[in-house]
Design a protein around this motif. Structure first.
Motif, PDB file in Angstrom:
ATOM      1  N   TRP A 125       0.845  -1.192   0.000  1.00 58.92           N
ATOM      2  CA  TRP A 125       0.000   0.000   0.000  1.00 58.92           C
ATOM      3  C   TRP A 125       0.886   1.250   0.000  1.00 58.92           C
ATOM      4  CZ3 TRP A 125      -4.581  -1.217   3.932  1.00 58.92           C
ATOM      5  CH2 TRP A 125      -5.339  -2.284   3.398  1.00 58.92           C
ATOM      6  N   GLY A 126       1.896   1.237  -0.825  1.00 57.30           N
ATOM      7  CA  GLY A 126       2.897   2.303  -0.831  1.00 57.30           C
ATOM      8  C   GLY A 126       2.449   3.546  -1.577  1.00 57.30           C
ATOM      9  N   SER A 127       3.276   4.586  -1.465  1.00 62.57           N
ATOM     10  CA  SER A 127       2.996   5.861  -2.111  1.00 62.57           C
ATOM     11  C   SER A 127       4.271   6.446  -2.685  1.00 62.57           C
ATOM     12  CB  SER A 127       2.451   6.892  -1.106  1.00 62.57           C
ATOM     13  OG  SER A 127       1.258   6.450  -0.518  1.00 62.57           O
ATOM     14  N   VAL A 128       4.094   7.273  -3.697  1.00 57.66           N
ATOM     15  CA  VAL A 128       5.129   8.226  -4.098  1.00 57.66           C
ATOM     16  C   VAL A 128       4.758   9.539  -3.423  1.00 57.66           C
ATOM     17  CG1 VAL A 128       6.084   9.549  -6.015  1.00 57.66           C
ATOM     18  CG2 VAL A 128       5.623   7.109  -6.282  1.00 57.66           C
ATOM     19  N   ARG A 129       5.685  10.093  -2.633  1.00 53.77           N
ATOM     20  CA  ARG A 129       5.375  11.284  -1.831  1.00 53.77           C
ATOM     21  C   ARG A 129       6.104  12.491  -2.408  1.00 53.77           C
ATOM     22  NH1 ARG A 129       4.922  10.588   4.399  1.00 53.77           N
ATOM     23  NH2 ARG A 129       2.778  11.202   3.886  1.00 53.77           N
ATOM     24  N   ILE A 130       5.352  13.429  -2.924  1.00 53.11           N
ATOM     25  CA  ILE A 130       5.925  14.629  -3.526  1.00 53.11           C
ATOM     26  C   ILE A 130       5.915  15.737  -2.474  1.00 53.11           C
ATOM     27  CG2 ILE A 130       5.759  16.259  -5.431  1.00 53.11           C
ATOM     28  CD1 ILE A 130       6.060  13.280  -6.284  1.00 53.11           C
ATOM     29  N   PRO A 131       7.097  16.228  -2.060  1.00 56.45           N
ATOM     30  CA  PRO A 131       7.118  17.275  -1.027  1.00 56.45           C
ATOM     31  C   PRO A 131       6.479  18.572  -1.524  1.00 56.45           C
ATOM     32  CG  PRO A 131       9.293  16.284  -1.319  1.00 56.45           C
ATOM     33  CD  PRO A 131       8.454  15.828  -2.466  1.00 56.45           C
ATOM     34  N   VAL A 132       5.667  19.173  -0.653  1.00 53.12           N
ATOM     35  CA  VAL A 132       5.020  20.450  -0.992  1.00 53.12           C
ATOM     36  C   VAL A 132       5.084  21.368   0.221  1.00 53.12           C
ATOM     37  CG1 VAL A 132       2.721  19.535  -0.428  1.00 53.12           C
ATOM     38  CG2 VAL A 132       2.909  21.562  -1.885  1.00 53.12           C
ATOM     39  N   THR A 133       5.353  22.633  -0.029  1.00 54.56           N
ATOM     40  CA  THR A 133       5.354  23.667   1.012  1.00 54.56           C
ATOM     41  C   THR A 133       4.372  24.742   0.595  1.00 54.56           C
ATOM     42  OG1 THR A 133       7.665  23.270   1.581  1.00 54.56           O
ATOM     43  CG2 THR A 133       6.759  25.412   2.200  1.00 54.56           C
ATOM     44  N   VAL A 134       3.553  25.197   1.544  1.00 52.65           N
ATOM     45  CA  VAL A 134       2.638  26.311   1.290  1.00 52.65           C
ATOM     46  C   VAL A 134       2.897  27.386   2.337  1.00 52.65           C
ATOM     47  CG1 VAL A 134       0.253  27.034   0.962  1.00 52.65           C
ATOM     48  CG2 VAL A 134       0.902  24.671   0.483  1.00 52.65           C
ATOM     49  N   VAL A 135       3.079  28.608   1.878  1.00 50.85           N
ATOM     50  CA  VAL A 135       3.267  29.750   2.771  1.00 50.85           C
ATOM     51  C   VAL A 135       2.216  30.783   2.398  1.00 50.85           C
ATOM     52  CG1 VAL A 135       4.864  31.485   3.641  1.00 50.85           C
ATOM     53  CG2 VAL A 135       5.745  29.280   2.825  1.00 50.85           C
ATOM     54  N   SER A 136       1.353  31.125   3.356  1.00 48.20           N
ATOM     55  CA  SER A 136       0.187  31.929   3.019  1.00 48.20           C
ATOM     56  C   SER A 136      -0.099  32.945   4.116  1.00 48.20           C
ATOM     57  CB  SER A 136      -1.021  30.997   2.839  1.00 48.20           C
ATOM     58  OG  SER A 136      -2.166  31.719   2.469  1.00 48.20           O
ATOM     59  N   ARG A 137      -0.423  34.167   3.683  1.00 46.27           N
ATOM     60  CA  ARG A 137      -0.854  35.192   4.648  1.00 46.27           C
ATOM     61  C   ARG A 137      -1.638  36.264   3.898  1.00 46.27           C
ATOM     62  NH1 ARG A 137       0.774  40.266   7.197  1.00 46.27           N
ATOM     63  NH2 ARG A 137       2.096  40.587   5.370  1.00 46.27           N
ATOM     64  N   GLY A 138      -2.828  36.562   4.386  1.00 48.56           N
ATOM     65  CA  GLY A 138      -3.604  37.687   3.876  1.00 48.56           C
ATOM     66  C   GLY A 138      -3.971  37.565   2.400  1.00 48.56           C
ATOM     67  N   ASN A 139      -4.227  38.723   1.813  1.00 45.37           N
ATOM     68  CA  ASN A 139      -4.671  38.763   0.423  1.00 45.37           C
ATOM     69  C   ASN A 139      -3.499  39.012  -0.512  1.00 45.37           C
ATOM     70  OD1 ASN A 139      -7.427  38.435   1.075  1.00 45.37           O
ATOM     71  ND2 ASN A 139      -7.535  40.601   1.645  1.00 45.37           N
ATOM     72  N   GLY A 140      -3.619  38.472  -1.693  1.00 41.07           N
ATOM     73  CA  GLY A 140      -2.583  38.667  -2.712  1.00 41.07           C
ATOM     74  C   GLY A 140      -2.601  37.500  -3.667  1.00 41.07           C
ATOM     75  N   PRO A 141      -1.781  37.579  -4.697  1.00 39.78           N
ATOM     76  CA  PRO A 141      -1.771  36.512  -5.694  1.00 39.78           C
ATOM     77  C   PRO A 141      -1.237  35.194  -5.141  1.00 39.78           C
ATOM     78  CG  PRO A 141      -0.463  38.409  -6.420  1.00 39.78           C
ATOM     79  CD  PRO A 141      -0.835  38.652  -5.003  1.00 39.78           C
ATOM     80  N   THR A 142      -1.576  34.123  -5.834  1.00 39.15           N
ATOM     81  CA  THR A 142      -0.994  32.809  -5.551  1.00 39.15           C
ATOM     82  C   THR A 142       0.046  32.489  -6.622  1.00 39.15           C
ATOM     83  OG1 THR A 142      -2.949  31.953  -4.434  1.00 39.15           O
ATOM     84  CG2 THR A 142      -1.470  30.325  -5.433  1.00 39.15           C
ATOM     85  N   VAL A 143       1.250  32.176  -6.161  1.00 37.46           N
ATOM     86  CA  VAL A 143       2.338  31.820  -7.063  1.00 37.46           C
ATOM     87  C   VAL A 143       2.677  30.351  -6.853  1.00 37.46           C
ATOM     88  CG1 VAL A 143       4.635  32.420  -7.900  1.00 37.46           C
ATOM     89  CG2 VAL A 143       3.238  34.158  -6.767  1.00 37.46           C
ATOM     90  N   LEU A 144       2.686  29.601  -7.929  1.00 41.82           N
ATOM     91  CA  LEU A 144       3.029  28.171  -7.882  1.00 41.82           C
ATOM     92  C   LEU A 144       4.426  27.993  -8.461  1.00 41.82           C
ATOM     93  CD1 LEU A 144       2.370  25.129  -7.582  1.00 41.82           C
ATOM     94  CD2 LEU A 144       1.215  25.259  -9.816  1.00 41.82           C
TER      95      LEU A 144
END
Ligand code: CA
Length: 361
Positions: A45-64
């Motif tokens: 029951w394994g997985s491939v785990r892709i690391p992700v970081t999200v840093v968020s505060r207030g209003n403004g655009p989302t950059v990926l």
């Protein structure tokens, strides 16, 4: 596995099979994984785990920010790991989503294609929920991350087989306003060159998927040859910071690294691409960033089994600047040997150079 948050459904057969515990709507900083199911001999029951970081505060655009689409390109992963470690919510107005190595199996393997399924991450968009590991990850990005993003930066290099003069790449997008905002972002990134590129093969690109959704998309090509240089990583790092400042996600103004602003180029037609006509050993005759004219000998292919045979010369078909070349010493018939780019003819470019206005949407 425990039940994990599933997000919005998709027309191609239901919610993504890739799941995550990261809440992209929550403020603050989160570090977690995108888990793609991978049942295999050593993990039922394994997985491939892709690391992700999200840093968020207030209003403004989302950059990926994406790195490691191809596993033999290292500027993106290195610069984005640094960003993932250092960026804090207090410094952010908006949201920054960071995947330093989003084709992790390929990155761990140091290969362009995923060793699990042999797929090229940047040829499988829009992905498939019922597909292979690579297709499942692309499906998650297509259906869950692209809709959140205003701006997408997918950091590439030429990998083991190509080398670019450091450039930020965009496409000739039809929407005039999107094109203007993309050029502004490209110039703010601040690589030595900008390149409005005709893709040799446009099937399944993340670029096109993002552009069709009206996103600003940049795909820097910062070096290659299966390695990094101090300069290529520095361009990635400064470009990331410049883009965030340009978008007012981080305070401050974009900072120019070199003495000159970005020189904007384009590939005017298919004649910009020189292709190998033979298998052999390639002698480079012109270095990156050199000015060439139609007919310039860019390199020549030698024949190691028949040393008496004269080499075959590969020539430029257009005037321009050598923006990309083949990296390894051995070439095969059909390889792309060189790309020659021309100065971008947009008469409004002078205005674009002067305006680095924050994103207006
Ligand atoms: Ca690449």
């Amino acid at each position: 596995m425990p039940t994990m948050a599933r997000q919005s459904s998709d027309t191609r057969g239901g919610p993504p099979r890739v799941s995550t515990r990261v809440d992209f709507a929550a403020p603050g900083k989160q570090q977690g994984f995108l888990d793609g199911p991978q049942s295999r001999n050593d993990s039922a029951w394994g997985s491939v785990r892709i690391p992700v970081t999200v840093v968020s505060r207030g209003n403004g655009p989302t950059v990926l920010f994406l790195g490691g689409s191809h596993g033999d390109e290292y500027e993106g992963p290195i610069a984005l790991m640094k960003l993932a470690r250092t960026l804090q919510p207090a410094a952010v107005s908006g949201r920054v989503i960071i995947l330093p190595a989003y084709n992790l199996p390929a990155v761990r393997n140091g290969t362009r294609l995923s060793p699990i399924d042999g797929r090229n991450m940047n040829r499988v968009y829009p992905g498939r929920r019922d597909g292979t590991v690579t297709e499942m990850i692309a499906h998650f990005v297509q259906t869950q991350l692209l809709p959140l993003a205003d701006v997408v930066l997918d950091i590439h290099s030429g990998g083991k087989t190509m080398i670019f003069a450091p450039c930020a790449v965009m496409h000739e997008v039809e929407d005039v306003d999107l094109k203007r905002r993309t050029i502004e972002a490209l110039l703010a990134f601040g690589a030595p060159y900008g390149l409005v590129l005709i893709e040799p093969d446009d099937q399944g690109l993340l670029d096109s998927a993002a552009e069709e959704m009206g996103k600003i998309f940049l795909g820097p090509e910062l070096g290659g040859g299966g390695m990094v240089t101090h300069d290529s990583v520095a361009i990635a790092e400064s470009g990331i910071g410049n883009l965030l400042r340009h978008l007012a996600v981080v305070k401050g103004e974009p900072v120019r690294r070199g003495a000159k602003p970005t020189r904007l180029l384009h590939t005017q037609d298919r004649g910009c691409f020189t292709v190998a006509e033979e298998n052999g050993m390639y002698e480079v005759l012109v270095d990156l960033s050199a000015a060439v004219t139609a007919g310039t000998a860019l390199g020549q292919i030698h024949f190691v089994e028949t040393p008496g045979r004269p080499p075959v010369v590969a020539r430029a078909e257009r005037d321009g600047l050598l923006i990309c070349r083949h990296a390894p010493g051995l070439v095969q018939s059909g390889d792309c040997l060189a790309v020659v780019a021309q100065d971008y003819p947009d008469a409004d470019l002078g205005n674009h150079r002067m305006t680095a206005s924050p994103l207006s949407t």
